[in-house]
Design a protein around this motif. Structure first.
Motif, PDB file in Angstrom:
ATOM      1  N   GLU A  10       0.800  -1.219   0.000  1.00 31.92           N
ATOM      2  CA  GLU A  10       0.000   0.000   0.000  1.00 31.92           C
ATOM      3  C   GLU A  10       0.833   1.270   0.000  1.00 31.92           C
ATOM      4  N   ARG A  11       2.134   1.162   0.217  1.00 33.71           N
ATOM      5  CA  ARG A  11       3.008   2.340   0.126  1.00 33.71           C
ATOM      6  C   ARG A  11       3.402   2.612  -1.326  1.00 33.71           C
ATOM      7  N   LEU A  12       3.125   1.682  -2.214  1.00 36.55           N
ATOM      8  CA  LEU A  12       3.429   1.757  -3.644  1.00 36.55           C
ATOM      9  C   LEU A  12       4.916   1.923  -3.886  1.00 36.55           C
ATOM     10  N   GLN A  16      11.933   0.288  -0.504  1.00 42.84           N
ATOM     11  CA  GLN A  16      12.039  -1.140  -0.842  1.00 42.84           C
ATOM     12  C   GLN A  16      11.667  -1.404  -2.290  1.00 42.84           C
ATOM     13  N   VAL A  17      10.597  -0.794  -2.754  1.00 46.25           N
ATOM     14  CA  VAL A  17      10.160  -1.012  -4.131  1.00 46.25           C
ATOM     15  C   VAL A  17      11.098  -0.307  -5.110  1.00 46.25           C
ATOM     16  N   ALA A  18      11.384   0.966  -4.833  1.00 45.99           N
ATOM     17  CA  ALA A  18      12.180   1.772  -5.759  1.00 45.99           C
ATOM     18  C   ALA A  18      13.610   1.267  -5.882  1.00 45.99           C
ATOM     19  N   ILE A  30       7.906   0.526 -13.785  1.00 46.87           N
ATOM     20  CA  ILE A  30       7.019   0.261 -12.656  1.00 46.87           C
ATOM     21  C   ILE A  30       5.625   0.681 -13.105  1.00 46.87           C
ATOM     22  N   MET A  31       4.671  -0.218 -12.945  1.00 50.33           N
ATOM     23  CA  MET A  31       3.288   0.094 -13.279  1.00 50.33           C
ATOM     24  C   MET A  31       2.484   0.126 -11.974  1.00 50.33           C
ATOM     25  N   VAL A  32       2.014   1.306 -11.620  1.00 53.24           N
ATOM     26  CA  VAL A  32       1.144   1.456 -10.459  1.00 53.24           C
ATOM     27  C   VAL A  32      -0.289   1.423 -10.971  1.00 53.24           C
ATOM     28  N   LEU A  49       8.239  11.354  -8.537  1.00 52.15           N
ATOM     29  CA  LEU A  49       9.461  11.747  -7.840  1.00 52.15           C
ATOM     30  C   LEU A  49      10.125  10.563  -7.142  1.00 52.15           C
ATOM     31  N   ALA A  50       9.337   9.579  -6.735  1.00 49.83           N
ATOM     32  CA  ALA A  50       9.863   8.432  -5.981  1.00 49.83           C
ATOM     33  C   ALA A  50      10.460   7.341  -6.869  1.00 49.83           C
TER      34      ALA A  50
END
Length: 162
Positions: A10-12, A16-18, A30-32, A49-50
């Motif tokens: 849920e943090r998108l 960790q993801v980036a 990355i596909m949100v 930005l992230a």
């Protein structure tokens, strides 16, 4: 190649993801997928930005993302798909998108959630959505970072008291 990994977090896009996941997966995009964020310019700007430098970003609703995936639009890319909630993936599955494995990362604690692991808290709606995903033949794992062992989420879900 197309979609190389699917994550519920849920943090998108965050550290960790980036950094960890995108690097480990060698993702080129990355596909949100989120039907609310596509209407919120501030959240879209924050996601832009992230994202890591050199990685493309798509921010789409379920219908558009499903249509693009089914049309083969990303076949030449390495796409890391990230959503906030399992319900989003249920919608995509219902629209014809196929997933092999879904990784559950972070789902934060709220008044309406039950605590399952250190980082995963689910509502009744989430529980139902996870079962729809499992019923569709999709494997679900729980893994915070790439160096952690992936755990079978179906086993963890059995601790949920509905």
């Amino acid at each position: 190649m197309g979609i190389i990994a699917v994550r519920i977090d849920e943090r998108l896009i965050h550290g960790q993801v980036a950094n960890l996941w995108t690097t480990k997966l060698q993702a080129s995009r990355i596909m949100v997928v989120d039907n609310d964020i596509i209407k919120n310019d501030i959240q879209k700007t924050a996601l832009k930005l992230a994202k890591p430098a050199g990685v493309n970003l798509s921010i789409l609703g379920t219908k558009k993302s499903s249509a693009n995936i089914l049309a083969g639009k990303y076949e030449s890319q390495r796409v890391f798909l990230v959503v906030k909630k399992p319900e989003t993936l249920v919608q995509m599955i219902e629209e014809g998108v196929k997933f092999d494995t879904i990784n559950v990362g972070n789902m934060s604690q709220k008044d309406t959630t039950q605590h399952l692991t250190q980082s995963i808290n689910v509502t009744d709606e989430d529980y139902d959505a996870f079962h729809k995903i499992l019923d569709a033949g999709v494997k679900i794992t729980a893994q915070m970072v790439p160096n952690d062992d992936a755990k079978d989420f179906a086993g963890i879900l059995k601790d949920y008291k509905k």
